[in-house]
Design an enzyme around this catalytic site. Structure first.
Site, PDB file in Angstrom:
ATOM      1  N   LYS A 192       0.858  -1.185   0.000  1.00  0.00           N
ATOM      2  CA  LYS A 192       0.000   0.000   0.000  1.00  0.00           C
ATOM      3  C   LYS A 192       0.892   1.231   0.000  1.00  0.00           C
ATOM      4  CE  LYS A 192      -4.221   1.244  -0.422  1.00  0.00           C
ATOM      5  NZ  LYS A 192      -4.962   0.868  -1.612  1.00  0.00           N
ATOM      6  N   SER A 385      -8.395  -0.291  -5.378  1.00  0.00           N
ATOM      7  CA  SER A 385      -8.842  -0.028  -4.007  1.00  0.00           C
ATOM      8  C   SER A 385     -10.366   0.062  -3.950  1.00  0.00           C
ATOM      9  CB  SER A 385      -8.176   1.232  -3.456  1.00  0.00           C
ATOM     10  OG  SER A 385      -6.839   0.962  -3.107  1.00  0.00           O
TER      11      SER A 385
END
Length: 586
Positions: A192, A385
């Site tokens: 991430k 996402s």
């Protein structure tokens, strides 16, 4: 008393000024609208359909909302991807259209949009009609589209920028430390990478790996397409890109980027010959946008319809129209659900994600919609996402090869300026009624208890993310977790690891939706609808978006996200499902 009358007078003057400005803009908008409503275009015999610099291909009606169109009269004409694909398909059967000319030095379109248009042009060539291309100073995106032509010509002083792909990650850690600004980062997933600029002075090995894999996937796909169209090997064109041979016009022809160097007027004569135009006559040209206008109003609206629901932009809570705002988007879902004429839905996603809370709200409403109507998903440039999360309410997912997707991960960023304040002689004391009443302040940052609870919130959100993905993709938690952790994937790789069902275009998704709903004859209806400039201005006058829209209309697309970050910082708060990458081919 005198002061009272002064204040009253000042207020009256202010009201008249505001009213006068509003009336002025109202009439300007009406004038622009009336001027744009010109006579219907007629397609003449021997017409060449033209892709030129005046065309910008957009993914969603929400991208074509300019509150002050008179400020951007010379800007490229915005046309929906679906309309462009339909125009090419229609031109294939239109006897008056003799061929297509691609004259785009710069590609005002995303990577997946160019891919879709390229595929449609390949199909067009099967009609036996010609597709030719011409360039001056040609960007990589412009050449990716133009290279599909049977013959490609370059100006004698022109160039082709074929260079490959790169990603530059800007790192702020040392800058922030220098001025005493700290950012508490809480995330799940080594990949991430949205938070890395605030953590490290160089990108991590994990981020370097995922970027290299993704860029290689995208580049290899695009290069193979170009090489195939130009009837050259991938290795030859790899050498061209590595050596920047396209910068010199003589090398462009020598190494197969272009067939011949021609002046534009010479190219015009060539088109006239191909179209069968007499030498003493002008070539009949028609832009793609005008061709669409020539038949759009005549399209029959059938009783049975497929809705194309556009989810374009970052995901936020609340109401708005320039991105995906949960309340506004859910209203569109409800309209579709209630409309009995709509038998199936294509959810077109072009989003890097955003608010976890808003994404979850949207997913629930889509899951409810799916109980009544089949939902087929089509991915644009990004479905990452939160953008990937909302796709879990679907019967089938199509991705483009060039889509940036996955990024199954969660993070939060919480800044504090404690050191900066100390350096400037600023400090604060806290009085509180409970142990964690001030678990976070800008001058003190997070308390240990606050950090622990936010970490638990991040972990819980990640678990929920993986749960819905594993359920929708019919895989175990461990399977999804192994390809999650915030890692981004190309559409090609996403198909291989099972994150999507197939590789295809928006048109493929529409065809699948028709099949799922057992429809033979149907029309397409877009949601949300495009609003007029006046309607948009009236909406914005009652919202905090007006400053962003006005200033945003004067800056380039790549600066708009930074502008939003400055003008609307609250949209970056909370737990986020978002990917930071914006990949461009040009």
């Amino acid at each position: 008393m005198k002061s009272f009358f002064k204040n009253v007078l000042a207020n009256i003057v202010a009201i008249f000024l505001v009213g006068g400005i509003f009336i002025f803009f109202f009439f300007v908008l009406m004038l622009v609208g009336s001027l744009s409503g010109s006579d219907k275009v007629k397609v003449k015999e021997g017409t060449v359909l033209t892709f030129d610099q005046a065309l910008q291909i957009i993914d969603s009606p929400s991208q074509d909302q300019d509150p002050f169109p008179f400020l951007s009269q010379n800007a490229p004409k915005k046309v929906l991807l679906y309309d462009v694909l339909e125009a090419i398909r229609k031109a294939k059967e239109d006897d008056k259209i003799k061929g297509i000319s691609i004259e785009t030095d710069f590609a005002f379109a995303g990577m997946t949009q160019l891919d879709n248009v390229r595929a449609a042009l390949e199909d067009f060539k099967k009609s036996g009609k010609f597709v030719y291309g011409y360039g001056n100073m040609v960007s990589q995106g412009g050449y990716y589209l133009g290279s599909v032509a049977q013959q490609y010509y370059l100006n004698p002083m022109g160039a082709v920028e074929l260079t490959g792909m790169a990603s530059e990650v800007v790192l702020y850690k040392d800058f922030f430390e220098k001025y005493g600004v700290e950012v508490d980062v809480i995330r799940h997933g080594d990949f991430k990478a949205a938070v890395e600029p605030f953590l490290y002075s160089e990108i991590s090995d994990e981020n370097r790996l995922q970027l290299n894999t993704m860029l290689s996937d995208l580049w290899n796909r695009n290069l193979s397409q170009i090489a195939s169209s130009r009837k050259r090997s991938v290795q030859e064109f790899t050498t061209v890109a590595d050596s920047l041979y396209g910068i010199l016009p003589e090398n462009a022809t020598k190494y197969g980027l272009a067939d011949k160097l021609l002046q534009k007027s010479q190219y015009e004569e060539l088109l006239k010959e191909k179209a069968g135009t007499k030498k003493d006559k002008d070539l009949e040209r028609l832009s793609v946008s005008k061709y669409i206008d020539s038949y759009k109003e005549d399209k029959e609206k059938k009783d049975q319809r497929i809705a194309v629901l556009y989810a374009s932009g970052a995901i936020y809570s609340g109401k708005g129209s320039d991105a995906i705002y949960s309340e506004t988007f859910i209203e569109e879902i409800h309209k579709i659900k209630k409309n009995e004429d709509i038998k199936a839905v294509v959810l077109r996603i072009n989003s890097p994600g955003g608010s976890a809370n808003a994404s979850d709200e949207i997913l629930y409403e889509l899951q409810e919609l799916k109980k009544k109507k089949p939902i087929i998903v089509s991915f644009g440039d990004y479905a990452a996402s939160g953008g990937y999360y909302i796709a879990m309410a679907s019967d089938y997912i199509y991705s483009d090869h060039n889509t940036v997707t996955g990024s199954i991960g969660v993070f939060g960023m919480i800044p504090n300026v404690e050191k900066l304040a100390e350096n400037q002689g600023i400090r604060s004391d806290i009085v509180q009624t409970n142990a964690n009443a001030a678990y976070y302040t800008l001058l003190h940052g997070l308390t240990p208890s606050g950090r622990m609870m936010i970490q638990k919130s991040i972990e819980g959100t990640y678990d929920r993310f993986v749960h819905w993905v594993s359920k929708a993709r019919k895989k175990s938690y461990e399977d999804i977790d192994s390809v999650g952790g915030g890692r981004i994937w190309s559409g090609t790789r996403a198909k291989e690891i099972g994150l999507v069902d197939g590789l295809g275009t928006l048109e493929d998704a529409i065809a699948m939706a028709g099949k799922k709903a057992k429809l033979k004859d149907y029309s397409i209806e877009s949601f949300p609808k495009k609003t007029s400039a006046l309607e948009q201005l009236l909406k914005d006058l009652n919202s905090q978006q007006v400053l962003y829209r006005v200033v945003g209309s004067l800056v380039s697309e790549d600066k708009k996200e930074m502008l939003r970050f400055i003008l609307e910082p609250q949209k970056q708060s909370g737990v986020l499902m978002e990917t930071p990458y914006r990949v461009k081919i040009n």
